[in-house]
Design a protein around this motif. Structure first.
Motif, PDB file in Angstrom:
ATOM      1  N   VAL A 210       0.814  -1.282  -0.017  1.00 26.19           N
ATOM      2  CA  VAL A 210       0.243  -0.038   0.036  1.00 26.19           C
ATOM      3  C   VAL A 210       0.832   1.222  -0.101  1.00 26.19           C
ATOM      4  CG1 VAL A 210      -1.699   1.281   1.339  1.00 26.19           C
ATOM      5  CG2 VAL A 210      -2.079  -1.208   1.016  1.00 26.19           C
ATOM      6  N   LEU A 211       1.823   1.294   0.871  1.00 20.45           N
ATOM      7  CA  LEU A 211       2.787   2.634   1.156  1.00 20.45           C
ATOM      8  C   LEU A 211       3.628   2.539  -0.133  1.00 20.45           C
ATOM      9  CD1 LEU A 211       3.614   4.951   2.514  1.00 20.45           C
ATOM     10  CD2 LEU A 211       5.590   3.329   3.470  1.00 20.45           C
ATOM     11  N   SER A 212       3.971   1.554  -1.087  1.00 19.13           N
ATOM     12  CA  SER A 212       4.750   1.792  -2.112  1.00 19.13           C
ATOM     13  C   SER A 212       4.128   2.279  -3.254  1.00 19.13           C
ATOM     14  CB  SER A 212       5.416   0.472  -2.461  1.00 19.13           C
ATOM     15  OG  SER A 212       4.582  -0.653  -2.725  1.00 19.13           O
ATOM     16  N   ARG A 213       2.971   1.769  -3.225  1.00 18.48           N
ATOM     17  CA  ARG A 213       2.031   2.319  -4.595  1.00 18.48           C
ATOM     18  C   ARG A 213       1.549   3.814  -4.355  1.00 18.48           C
ATOM     19  NH1 ARG A 213      -2.757  -2.479  -4.688  1.00 18.48           N
ATOM     20  NH2 ARG A 213      -1.332  -3.976  -6.341  1.00 18.48           N
ATOM     21  N   TRP A 214       1.590   4.075  -3.029  1.00 19.12           N
ATOM     22  CA  TRP A 214       1.413   5.731  -2.869  1.00 19.12           C
ATOM     23  C   TRP A 214       2.717   6.433  -3.105  1.00 19.12           C
ATOM     24  CZ3 TRP A 214       3.257   8.953   1.318  1.00 19.12           C
ATOM     25  CH2 TRP A 214       2.837  10.322   1.127  1.00 19.12           C
ATOM     26  N   LEU A 215       3.892   6.047  -2.474  1.00 20.46           N
ATOM     27  CA  LEU A 215       5.040   6.688  -3.027  1.00 20.46           C
ATOM     28  C   LEU A 215       5.299   6.790  -4.276  1.00 20.46           C
ATOM     29  CD1 LEU A 215       7.000   5.326   0.163  1.00 20.46           C
ATOM     30  CD2 LEU A 215       6.129   7.530  -0.018  1.00 20.46           C
ATOM     31  N   ALA A 217       3.438   6.615  -6.752  1.00 18.86           N
ATOM     32  CA  ALA A 217       2.121   7.161  -7.753  1.00 18.86           C
ATOM     33  C   ALA A 217       2.645   8.094  -8.828  1.00 18.86           C
ATOM     34  CB  ALA A 217       1.098   7.752  -6.889  1.00 18.86           C
TER      35      ALA A 217
END
Length: 224
Positions: A210-215, A217
């Protein structure tokens, strides 16, 4: 073209060599450390970090060098691997992990089939496993975006560090955790403690995704 059979074989062999190193180096380190647990852990740490660099470099071009169901499930969630192939990967990883443990026992003339009695439980251990797996997956997911050639070294160094900054010594891998329950050695864990470790690892891996997808994006949209 790399066939599915070769990718699965790569995952099995790579995970087997990883566990042979984790367990074998633990046995050797404990035997040579003269009762000094810190020295034994250091020997176990250095061998594990080093072999990860080698194995990921070797098998990365073949299978992606997951060697870890948590990594495989994250790749499945990212639609980078099919459900069928993911299931095959996980089964190969578990089988390879067990084979690696038994190989280590054979090399050191120990009873091949054994069960660990080493207790590894409690909230601190569970949090540590979540943190360890979160950090491992974040290392993989972020590094591969811009520096994919650095993944072997990055993973090896992360695990080397995590052996020491986590209370659990960073199993960070469900297949590794299960297999280590079948070794009553320095690297062992009671089978009863495995489920909580695995749950914590999967939670950590999910948070990393989840965090990697946000970072990562795409931020190309113009601000309002």
């Amino acid at each position: 073209m790399v066939t599915t059979a070769r990718r699965i074989a790569s995952e099995c062999l790579g995970t087997a060599l990883l566990l042979a190193t984790v367990v074998g180096s633990g046995i050797m380190a404990e035997a040579l450390a003269g009762g000094n647990v810190a020295v034994a852990l250091l020997g176990n740490t250095l061998a594990t970090g080093a072999i990860l660099v080698v194995l990921i470099t070797m098998f990365g071009p073949v299978s992606g060098a997951h060697f870890n169901p948590a990594v495989t499930l994250v790749m499945l969630a990212s639609a980078e691997i099919s459900r069928k192939e993911a299931a095959s990967y996980v089964m190969a990883q578990v089988a390879g992990a067990l084979a690696g443990v038994w190989l280590a026992h054979l090399m050191f003339d120990l009873t091949v089939l054994q069960m660990s009695v080493k207790a590894r439980t409690g909230s601190g251990q569970w949090i540590a496993e979540g943190v360890a797996t979160f950090g491992l997956l974040l290392t993989i997911l972020l590094t591969r975006r811009h520096r994919p050639e650095s993944i072997p070294l990055s993973v090896g160094l992360y695990i080397t560090a995590a052996y020491w900054f986590t209370a659990s010594t960073s199993f960070a891998n469900p297949a590794v955790t299960l297999a280590r329950a079948f070794s009553d050695s320095f690297a062992g864990i009671r089978l009863a403690d495995v489920p909580a470790f695995v749950v914590a690892q999967l939670v950590g891996a999910s948070l990393a995704l989840v965090l990697s997808r946000w970072l990562l994006a795409d931020g190309s949209k113009a601000p309002d």
